[in-house]
Write a protein that holds these residues in place. Structure first.
Motif, PDB file in Angstrom:
ATOM      1  N   SER A 138      26.086 -30.124  -0.297  1.00 54.91           N
ATOM      2  CA  SER A 138      26.351 -30.389  -1.716  1.00 54.91           C
ATOM      3  C   SER A 138      25.058 -30.341  -2.529  1.00 54.91           C
ATOM      4  O   SER A 138      24.016 -30.831  -2.086  1.00 54.91           O
ATOM      5  N   PRO A 139      25.094 -29.734  -3.735  1.00 54.19           N
ATOM      6  CA  PRO A 139      23.902 -29.727  -4.592  1.00 54.19           C
ATOM      7  C   PRO A 139      23.580 -31.110  -5.161  1.00 54.19           C
ATOM      8  O   PRO A 139      22.495 -31.315  -5.699  1.00 54.19           O
ATOM      9  N   CYS A 140      24.524 -32.046  -5.055  1.00 54.20           N
ATOM     10  CA  CYS A 140      24.246 -33.414  -5.485  1.00 54.20           C
ATOM     11  C   CYS A 140      23.423 -34.129  -4.418  1.00 54.20           C
ATOM     12  O   CYS A 140      23.514 -33.834  -3.230  1.00 54.20           O
ATOM     13  N   THR A 141      22.632 -35.100  -4.866  1.00 51.14           N
ATOM     14  CA  THR A 141      21.788 -35.865  -3.958  1.00 51.14           C
ATOM     15  C   THR A 141      22.581 -37.094  -3.524  1.00 51.14           C
ATOM     16  O   THR A 141      22.830 -38.005  -4.328  1.00 51.14           O
ATOM     17  N   MET A 142      22.993 -37.122  -2.215  1.00 50.25           N
ATOM     18  CA  MET A 142      23.917 -38.158  -1.772  1.00 50.25           C
ATOM     19  C   MET A 142      23.467 -38.811  -0.470  1.00 50.25           C
ATOM     20  O   MET A 142      22.759 -38.199   0.338  1.00 50.25           O
ATOM     21  N   ALA A 143      23.901 -40.070  -0.318  1.00 52.38           N
ATOM     22  CA  ALA A 143      23.647 -40.831   0.904  1.00 52.38           C
ATOM     23  C   ALA A 143      24.832 -41.758   1.148  1.00 52.38           C
ATOM     24  O   ALA A 143      25.520 -42.177   0.202  1.00 52.38           O
ATOM     25  N   ILE A 144      25.101 -42.076   2.454  1.00 51.10           N
ATOM     26  CA  ILE A 144      26.212 -42.947   2.836  1.00 51.10           C
ATOM     27  C   ILE A 144      25.642 -44.181   3.529  1.00 51.10           C
ATOM     28  O   ILE A 144      24.785 -44.065   4.419  1.00 51.10           O
ATOM     29  N   TYR A 145      26.120 -45.360   3.090  1.00 50.00           N
ATOM     30  CA  TYR A 145      25.690 -46.630   3.667  1.00 50.00           C
ATOM     31  C   TYR A 145      26.927 -47.365   4.183  1.00 50.00           C
ATOM     32  O   TYR A 145      28.003 -47.289   3.574  1.00 50.00           O
ATOM     33  N   ASP A 146      26.740 -48.084   5.316  1.00 46.74           N
ATOM     34  CA  ASP A 146      27.869 -48.806   5.900  1.00 46.74           C
ATOM     35  C   ASP A 146      28.012 -50.175   5.267  1.00 46.74           C
ATOM     36  O   ASP A 146      27.350 -50.500   4.266  1.00 46.74           O
ATOM     37  N   GLY A 147      28.871 -51.020   5.846  1.00 43.32           N
ATOM     38  CA  GLY A 147      29.126 -52.333   5.287  1.00 43.32           C
ATOM     39  C   GLY A 147      27.929 -53.252   5.327  1.00 43.32           C
ATOM     40  O   GLY A 147      27.895 -54.261   4.612  1.00 43.32           O
ATOM     41  N   SER A 148      26.930 -52.940   6.150  1.00 48.28           N
ATOM     42  CA  SER A 148      25.693 -53.726   6.165  1.00 48.28           C
ATOM     43  C   SER A 148      24.627 -53.104   5.295  1.00 48.28           C
ATOM     44  O   SER A 148      23.457 -53.513   5.324  1.00 48.28           O
ATOM     45  N   ALA A 228      43.294 -47.005   5.455  1.00 47.35           N
ATOM     46  CA  ALA A 228      44.095 -48.154   5.034  1.00 47.35           C
ATOM     47  C   ALA A 228      43.673 -48.680   3.665  1.00 47.35           C
ATOM     48  O   ALA A 228      44.254 -49.637   3.163  1.00 47.35           O
ATOM     49  N   GLY A 229      42.652 -48.073   3.070  1.00 49.53           N
ATOM     50  CA  GLY A 229      42.206 -48.498   1.750  1.00 49.53           C
ATOM     51  C   GLY A 229      41.161 -49.577   1.774  1.00 49.53           C
ATOM     52  O   GLY A 229      40.753 -50.066   0.723  1.00 49.53           O
ATOM     53  N   ARG A 230      40.674 -49.968   2.967  1.00 48.74           N
ATOM     54  CA  ARG A 230      39.657 -51.000   3.055  1.00 48.74           C
ATOM     55  C   ARG A 230      38.267 -50.389   2.807  1.00 48.74           C
ATOM     56  O   ARG A 230      37.981 -49.276   3.256  1.00 48.74           O
ATOM     57  N   VAL A 231      37.424 -51.132   2.053  1.00 47.10           N
ATOM     58  CA  VAL A 231      36.059 -50.672   1.772  1.00 47.10           C
ATOM     59  C   VAL A 231      35.188 -50.969   2.982  1.00 47.10           C
ATOM     60  O   VAL A 231      35.045 -52.125   3.398  1.00 47.10           O
ATOM     61  N   TRP A 232      34.651 -49.926   3.597  1.00 49.28           N
ATOM     62  CA  TRP A 232      33.759 -50.161   4.738  1.00 49.28           C
ATOM     63  C   TRP A 232      32.365 -49.583   4.514  1.00 49.28           C
ATOM     64  O   TRP A 232      31.487 -49.702   5.359  1.00 49.28           O
ATOM     65  N   GLY A 233      32.116 -49.007   3.299  1.00 49.62           N
ATOM     66  CA  GLY A 233      30.785 -48.466   3.024  1.00 49.62           C
ATOM     67  C   GLY A 233      30.633 -48.107   1.553  1.00 49.62           C
ATOM     68  O   GLY A 233      31.525 -48.308   0.734  1.00 49.62           O
ATOM     69  N   VAL A 234      29.458 -47.562   1.236  1.00 48.84           N
ATOM     70  CA  VAL A 234      29.116 -47.158  -0.137  1.00 48.84           C
ATOM     71  C   VAL A 234      28.522 -45.771  -0.078  1.00 48.84           C
ATOM     72  O   VAL A 234      27.673 -45.479   0.783  1.00 48.84           O
ATOM     73  N   ILE A 235      28.982 -44.933  -0.991  1.00 50.69           N
ATOM     74  CA  ILE A 235      28.381 -43.621  -1.126  1.00 50.69           C
ATOM     75  C   ILE A 235      27.518 -43.622  -2.383  1.00 50.69           C
ATOM     76  O   ILE A 235      27.931 -44.086  -3.445  1.00 50.69           O
ATOM     77  N   LEU A 236      26.278 -43.171  -2.238  1.00 56.55           N
ATOM     78  CA  LEU A 236      25.303 -43.143  -3.330  1.00 56.55           C
ATOM     79  C   LEU A 236      25.086 -41.701  -3.748  1.00 56.55           C
ATOM     80  O   LEU A 236      24.758 -40.849  -2.908  1.00 56.55           O
ATOM     81  N   SER A 237      25.269 -41.446  -5.053  1.00 56.26           N
ATOM     82  CA  SER A 237      25.020 -40.112  -5.612  1.00 56.26           C
ATOM     83  C   SER A 237      23.977 -40.250  -6.718  1.00 56.26           C
ATOM     84  O   SER A 237      24.167 -41.033  -7.658  1.00 56.26           O
ATOM     85  N   ALA A 238      22.872 -39.529  -6.574  1.00 50.91           N
ATOM     86  CA  ALA A 238      21.765 -39.638  -7.526  1.00 50.91           C
ATOM     87  C   ALA A 238      21.534 -38.293  -8.221  1.00 50.91           C
ATOM     88  O   ALA A 238      21.657 -37.232  -7.601  1.00 50.91           O
ATOM     89  N   HIS A 239      21.197 -38.349  -9.513  1.00 49.37           N
ATOM     90  CA  HIS A 239      20.942 -37.151 -10.304  1.00 49.37           C
ATOM     91  C   HIS A 239      19.569 -37.298 -10.952  1.00 49.37           C
ATOM     92  O   HIS A 239      19.288 -38.309 -11.618  1.00 49.37           O
ATOM     93  N   ASP A 240      18.727 -36.304 -10.775  1.00 47.21           N
ATOM     94  CA  ASP A 240      17.381 -36.322 -11.337  1.00 47.21           C
ATOM     95  C   ASP A 240      17.452 -36.095 -12.841  1.00 47.21           C
ATOM     96  O   ASP A 240      17.825 -35.012 -13.305  1.00 47.21           O
ATOM     97  N   MET A 241      17.091 -37.118 -13.607  1.00 41.56           N
ATOM     98  CA  MET A 241      17.157 -37.056 -15.065  1.00 41.56           C
ATOM     99  C   MET A 241      15.763 -37.083 -15.690  1.00 41.56           C
ATOM    100  O   MET A 241      15.607 -37.426 -16.862  1.00 41.56           O
ATOM    101  N   THR A 242      14.746 -36.698 -14.908  1.00 39.92           N
ATOM    102  CA  THR A 242      13.373 -36.820 -15.391  1.00 39.92           C
ATOM    103  C   THR A 242      13.133 -35.980 -16.635  1.00 39.92           C
ATOM    104  O   THR A 242      12.550 -36.452 -17.619  1.00 39.92           O
TER     105      THR A 242
END
Length: 840
Positions: A138-148, A228-242
């Motif tokens: 993906s051209p977007c800047t992304m990272a995946i983090y778990d529940g911790s 099941a719809g339970r939240v088990w992580g977070v997806i981070l999407s960053a866009h360079d706005m410099t």
């Protein structure tokens, strides 16, 4: 092999529901050929005709989607997913574009003929593999983090941004990878996403490894859910706005400069506003140095570029460090710049200079300006810009921008921004310079036209204050005067010309001269204002480029003019010149004060016991309006009374109402026993607030009265025989006053004036002698005919009397009264010298 592209079914239906277009995709979906179906009602395709009425409600929509059961060519029914758009055709009529991906019953499976083809020759093995590759690529800047909140995945663009692979940072938290306060804030937002399941947005500025500057990022956080719809992580999407952030910051800085710089017409304040806008958001240390001619505001700076060593005056500096310790030259000091310095170079070349500080450059500075080189080394200057302050083709000075705390060096875009800001500031500084010059010119003119000291007079003790406005409007046309009149009387004048600047000062000078000239004629206050009103009308016509109307010979308004029918009333009199005036005459013999005013504030009178009253003098119209007469009011004043004349700048204020100002003036004046100078200061302190928006003229006069032994009056019959007796009485009175040396001259004057009154005038005839600093002889009669001085011919028997009077006296003249006239003559008394002995 690459699979063939399947066309989408597309159908066009006009506003009447008739099929206009039918493509190949529609033929494959339902089997109808275009020639068989185009032109037919679309309702024929519905498997259930009862559905048609319900579709009529789509007319108010712009888009619709849903599933309908349609008839194929062979009569079979099939459920079709549809998406319809309402459009405007080439003929302007409404039509519908209906598209369909295919049968609602057909679900593409991976690898099937209806599955989407990949960009390569082979299709992916599964959608899971496609999803994984799409995340990685993906051209977007992304990272995946778990529940911790530990890292579980990075895409390729995030690896590029961090300069680390997923294997090198796997299992770390965000602050571990990008230390800093912003990372801690983002991590707290990630915890909230885990807890609430609600997306969040955050803007962050961080310095990343491998990046030359601080970069601005727009970070979006979204919950990652299981089946099941339970939240088990977070997806981070960053866009360079410099780039956008930098452009926005510069635009905001330019906007702030346009609103904050030039708020006043003060040159130093404008320079301070420039440094305040640019520190610390743009630079760490900023100085503004101007040419001495600009700071002085008197001389015009030389046009064109400068050459050689440059001498400048520092007017402003500001630093991110308290007290501006980097400054070698303090504000108000003189700065010398050698020709190799950036400041001198930018003034010589008339363009901005971007300079990166290097050790060799500092060494050159050490030879030419060791104090500046030492400051550069001490504070770590690494980047500077020198931009000339130029406006209307004239070089005014230079603004220098430096960085030593901010690690980012100045770039070419920063120089363009600095030039934009300094260009705005230069225009404001030039405006302030021109205003200062005009203000000084107007002040010089006005002070030269106003009395520097008031004459000593037997009738009053006077003191004054004049304060020009400190607002951007410029110097006004306020004036005041104390004019000695015949008979030991005195005229007190205060006026205010409409407008500000040199023109107002020049008009004030013309009006003050006119008042003194008219006062010498001994006109009553109302007639004097009438003549002055005529003069203002003439000036107004001149200002409007029209010939002035002729003055009224008598100086009085006709009945038609009193009704507003004069040529000078109405719009024609509304020129560029206008004024208000108060004219008062005080007689120390009778202690009477007569006053008239033309749209001016009334005078205040303070009795010896401290009671303050405002004389009820009819306001009259301002000078230049015409149409209404002026009225004189006469009142008797106790000896030691205080008259206060002032302009409206003293009592009119935006912060205080009229009643409050009047009360403050009463309180400040209610101290008649104090010295006049102290009362002047007390009035200004009580009435004037921090900001003075208009000129103020204040004239105080404490009245005196001549003692009875200083004035002698004789009522004379209209009989020539009385002249000899009058000479004897005058001689005896002068001897009693100790004025024996004036007896001979006074006898001649009295004889001539009394004889003329008896021969040519009417009763009653009165002779009065007034003795104060001079000796005044007055002869009054009941005639309004005034004598005129002329030179008698050789054989004339008369005509030499007034010539004799003029030769024997310091001054003489005629004044009209309520009944008749008075001819007066004033003699200068000899100065009596005393010889003091050693014992005295």
């Amino acid at each position: 092999m690459r699979q063939p592209e399947e066309p989408t079914a597309r159908v066009t239906i006009d506003a009447r529901g008739i099929l206009k277009a039918w493509n190949e995709g529609a033929r494959r979906l339902l089997g109808h050929r275009p020639g068989q179906i185009v032109g037919h009602p679309a309702a024929e395709l519905l498997a259930d005709p009862a559905t048609a009425p319900s579709l009529a409600g789509l007319a108010g929509l712009t888009r619709w989607n849903g599933t309908l059961t349609l008839l194929r060519e062979d009569g079979a029914e099939t459920a079709v997913r549809l998406l319809a758009h309402r459009l405007t055709g080439d003929d302007g009529a409404t039509e519908w574009l209906v598209v369909s991906p295919g049968s609602a019953d057909a679900t593409p499976t991976p690898g099937s003929a209806e599955a989407p083809a990949t960009a390569g020759d082979e299709a992916p093995e599964s959608y899971e593999e496609m999803a994984e590759q799409s995340f990685r690529q993906s051209p977007c800047t992304m990272a995946i983090y778990d529940g911790s909140l530990r890292l579980r995945g990075l895409n390729q663009d995030m690896e590029r941004v961090l300069g680390l692979t997923v294997d090198e940072v796997y299992g770390l938290r965000l602050p571990d990878m990008v230390p800093g306060a912003d990372s801690e804030i983002v991590q707290r937002s990630m915890r909230q996403v885990l807890r609430t399941g609600v997306r969040r947005h955050h803007e962050s500025a961080v310095r990343l490894e491998g990046y030359e500057h601080v970069s601005a990022w727009s970070v979006f956080l979204a919950p990652l859910r299981d089946t099941a719809g339970r939240v088990w992580g977070v997806i981070l999407s960053a866009h360079d706005m410099t780039v956008q952030h930098t452009a926005q910051r510069r635009l905001l800085l330019v906007n702030e400069a346009s609103t904050r710089i030039g708020a006043s017409l003060d040159l130093v304040s404008t320079a301070r506003e420039l440094v305040a806008v640019t520190v610390p958001d743009f630079a760490d240390f900023v100085t503004v140095d101007l040419l001495p001619a600009v700071v002085g505001g008197v001389d015009e700076p030389s046009p064109g570029p400068l050459s050689g060593h440059v001498v400048l005056r520092r007017v402003a500096c500001r630093s991110v460090l308290e007290g501006s310790p980097e400054a070698v030259v303090q504000v108000g000091g003189t700065a010398f710049y050698p020709d190799a310095s950036p400041a001198a170079e930018c003034l010589i070349t008339e363009r901005g200079i971007l300079h990166q500080v290097t050790d060799p450059g500092v060494n050159r500075w050490a030879a030419q300006a060791p104090d500046r080189a030492a400051s550069m080394r001490r504070f770590g200057f690494h980047s500077t810009m020198a931009v000339p302050l130029r406006a209307r083709g004239t070089t005014l000075g230079v603004a220098t921008f430096s960085r030593h705390r901010s690690p980012d060096p100045f770039e070419q875009d920063d120089l363009l921004l600095a030039e934009e800001i300094t260009a705005r500031a230069a225009v404001c500084i030039d405006n302030a310079r021109r205003y200062t010059r005009e203000r000084e010119t107007a002040l010089t003119l006005q002070r030269s036209l106003l009395p520097k000291v008031l004459p000593e007079h037997a009738a009053v003790e006077a003191a004054f204050r004049y304060l020009p406005a400190d607002s951007g409007a410029g110097v006004g046309g306020d004036w005041f005067d104390v004019i000695p009149l015949s008979g030991a009387r005195v005229a007190l004048v205060v006026g205010d010309v409409v407008g500000h600047g040199v023109q107002a000062s020049a008009t004030m000078g013309r009006l003050r001269t006119a008042v003194r000239t008219l006062a010498d004629v001994d006109l009553p206050p109302d007639e004097l204002l009438t003549h002055l009103d005529d003069l203002v009308n003439h000036l107004s016509m001149e200002a409007m480029g029209r010939p002035g109307r002729s003055a009224r010979p008598s100086g009085r308004r006709t009945d038609g003019e009193a009704r507003g029918e004069s040529a000078g009333s109405g719009a024609e009199s509304a020129g560029d010149v206008g004024a208000t005036c108060l004219y008062a005459v005080y007689d120390p013999v009778s202690r009477h004060c007569s006053a008239a005013r033309a749209g001016h504030p009334p005078p205040a009178v303070v009795s010896p016991d401290g009671t303050v009253e405002f004389l009820d003098v009819p306001a009259g119209p301002p000078l230049g309006l015409g149409g209404l007469p002026f009225e004189t009011v006469e009142t008797e004043l106790a000896e030691g009374s205080l008259l206060a004349l002032y302009t409206n700048g003293l009592v009119e204020s935006r912060e205080r109402g009229g009643d409050e100002s009047t009360a403050a003036l009463r309180a400040a004046l209610a101290r008649p026993a104090e010295p006049l100078e102290d009362i002047c200061d007390a009035v200004l302190k009580a009435l004037l607030l921090d900001r003075q928006t208009d000129d103020v003229a204040l004239l105080l006069a404490r009245t005196r009265a001549l003692d009875a032994h200083q004035v002698v009056t004789w009522e004379l019959p209209s009989d020539p025989a009385v002249v000899a007796r009058v000479r004897r009485d005058v001689s005896a009175q002068l001897t009693a006053w100790g004025l024996e040396e004036a007896v001979f001259t006074t006898e001649l004057l009295v004889s001539e004036l009394v004889t003329n009154a008896i021969r040519y005038a009417e009763a009653p005839i009165q002779l009065r002698l007034i003795h104060h600093h001079s000796l005044i002889c007055e002869v009054s009669d009941g005639s309004n005919t005034a004598p005129h001085l002329r030179r008698a011919r050789v054989f004339d028997e008369g005509g030499r009397g007034l010539l004799l009077v003029a030769q024997l006296t310091q001054s003489w003249g005629t004044r009209q009264g309520g009944v008749g006239k008075t001819i007066w003559a004033e003699q200068t008394l000899p100065v009596v010298e005393r010889t003091f002995s050693m014992g005295e």
